[in-house]
Design a protein around this motif. Structure first.
Motif, mmCIF file in Angstrom:
data_model
loop_
_atom_site.group_PDB
_atom_site.id
_atom_site.type_symbol
_atom_site.label_atom_id
_atom_site.label_comp_id
_atom_site.label_asym_id
_atom_site.label_seq_id
_atom_site.Cartn_x
_atom_site.Cartn_y
_atom_site.Cartn_z
ATOM 1 N N PRO A 1 0.964 -1.100 0.077
ATOM 2 C CA PRO A 1 -0.029 0.063 0.035
ATOM 3 C C PRO A 1 0.800 1.230 -0.078
ATOM 4 O O PRO A 1 1.977 1.372 0.573
ATOM 5 N N GLU B 1 -2.313 1.401 17.142
ATOM 6 C CA GLU B 1 -2.558 0.544 15.962
ATOM 7 C C GLU B 1 -3.686 0.826 14.953
ATOM 8 O O GLU B 1 -4.546 1.770 15.348
ATOM 9 N N GLN B 2 -3.353 0.569 13.731
ATOM 10 C CA GLN B 2 -3.958 0.842 12.471
ATOM 11 C C GLN B 2 -4.918 -0.157 12.060
ATOM 12 O O GLN B 2 -4.251 -1.165 11.885
ATOM 13 N N PHE C 1 -7.289 -1.588 9.159
ATOM 14 C CA PHE C 1 -7.709 -1.346 7.603
ATOM 15 C C PHE C 1 -9.195 -1.906 7.292
ATOM 16 O O PHE C 1 -9.456 -3.025 8.000
ATOM 17 N N TYR D 1 3.262 -5.663 9.516
ATOM 18 C CA TYR D 1 1.814 -6.039 8.971
ATOM 19 C C TYR D 1 1.911 -7.112 8.369
ATOM 20 O O TYR D 1 2.538 -7.636 7.650
ATOM 21 N N GLN E 1 -0.778 -9.087 5.513
ATOM 22 C CA GLN E 1 -1.800 -8.967 4.371
ATOM 23 C C GLN E 1 -2.379 -10.472 3.991
ATOM 24 O O GLN E 1 -1.275 -10.991 3.204
ATOM 25 N N PRO F 1 -4.281 -4.908 5.143
ATOM 26 C CA PRO F 1 -3.217 -5.202 6.147
ATOM 27 C C PRO F 1 -3.870 -5.337 7.523
ATOM 28 O O PRO F 1 -4.792 -4.442 8.016
ATOM 29 N N PHE G 1 -2.364 -5.053 11.687
ATOM 30 C CA PHE G 1 -1.039 -4.912 12.475
ATOM 31 C C PHE G 1 -0.596 -6.116 13.146
ATOM 32 O O PHE G 1 -1.712 -6.782 13.633
ATOM 33 N N GLN H 1 4.669 -4.008 16.971
ATOM 34 C CA GLN H 1 5.533 -2.806 16.866
ATOM 35 C C GLN H 1 6.658 -2.802 18.004
ATOM 36 O O GLN H 1 6.305 -3.055 19.072
ATOM 37 N N TYR I 1 4.851 -7.478 5.935
ATOM 38 C CA TYR I 1 5.516 -5.875 5.858
ATOM 39 C C TYR I 1 5.935 -5.380 6.944
ATOM 40 O O TYR I 1 5.710 -5.547 7.810
ATOM 41 N N PHE J 1 5.283 1.206 3.358
ATOM 42 C CA PHE J 1 5.101 -0.066 2.983
ATOM 43 C C PHE J 1 6.010 -0.504 1.686
ATOM 44 O O PHE J 1 5.881 0.195 0.634
#
Lengths: 114, 111
Positions: free
Chosen positions: A43, A102-103, A105, B36, B38, B44, B46, B49, B87, B101
């Protein structure tokens, strides 16, 4: 709880047309980001909005624009569509604007430009 | 923006531990490392981290050496459902624009 939702799921447009993609973030999330994903690539960041203000812009032409509404939902607009705009457009939401959050999608909108 | 390098693809079998290494030689002091996952036709997700040493959650572990020029995502006892693209992203926490990414690592888990 509902996750990030995007509409429409699929869209076919002709070159030169305009398109509007919509995103509803997870309830309570104030940050929305938009990404473009071309087949076989990761992305690419387009925009980030937080509290209705633009917080980040990727390397995309001015044909791409976005906005965030008071309910934190967001629209991505693309004008004068090109064949190269065909891609999966992803929306992501997070509680805050920092990437320490945290993202999440959405499933994306598949745009095909013919 | 810190550039990352990952293997294009990896193969594994169910039940094995998989380690995916990401190189980020020009990582900055304020940068964090985020991974991430996908699946095809999905956005994607998480995974984890970290900033330094080791971070572990219910899904994976992230190992970061002292020089922070690389990191390793460790997936314990993979299953077929772990087949996905992974990723590695490096960036500070000012915003998601800084998290770039790449093309990711395609992991294929076989029976």
């Amino acid at each position: 709880d509902a996750g990030v939702t995007q509409s429409p799921t699929h869209l076919i447009k002709t070159r030169g047309q305009h398109v509007t993609l919509r995103c509803s973030p997870i309830s309570g999330h104030k940050s929305v980001s938009w990404y473009q994903q071309v087949l076989g690539q990761g992305p690419q960041f387009i925009f980030q909005y937080y509290e209705k203000e633009e917080r980040g812009r990727g390397n995309f032409p001015d044909r791409f624009s976005a906005r965030q509404f008071p309910n934190y939902s967001s629209e991505l607009n693309v004008n004068a569509l090109l064949l190269g705009d065909s891609a999966l457009y992803l929306c992501a939401s997070s509680l805050g604007s920092s990437s320490s959050y945290e993202q999440y999608f959405g499933p994306g909108t598949r745009l095909t430009v013919t | 923006l810190a550039k990352t390098t990952q293997p294009i693809s990896m193969d594994s079998y169910e039940g094995q531990e998989v380690n995916i290494t990401c190189s980020h030689n020009n990582i900055a002091t304020n940068d964090y490392i985020t991974w991430y996952q996908q699946f095809p036709s999905q956005g994607p997700r998480f995974i984890i981290q970290g900033y330094k040493t080791k971070v572990t959650n219910e899904v994976a572990s992230l190992f970061i050496p002292a020089d922070r020029k690389s990191s390793t995502l460790s997936l314990p006892r993979v299953s077929l459902s772990d087949t996905a693209v992974y990723y590695c992203l490096v960036g500070d926490r000012t915003g998601f624009q800084k998290l770039v990414f790449g093309t990711g690592t395609r992991l294929l888990v076989s029976p």
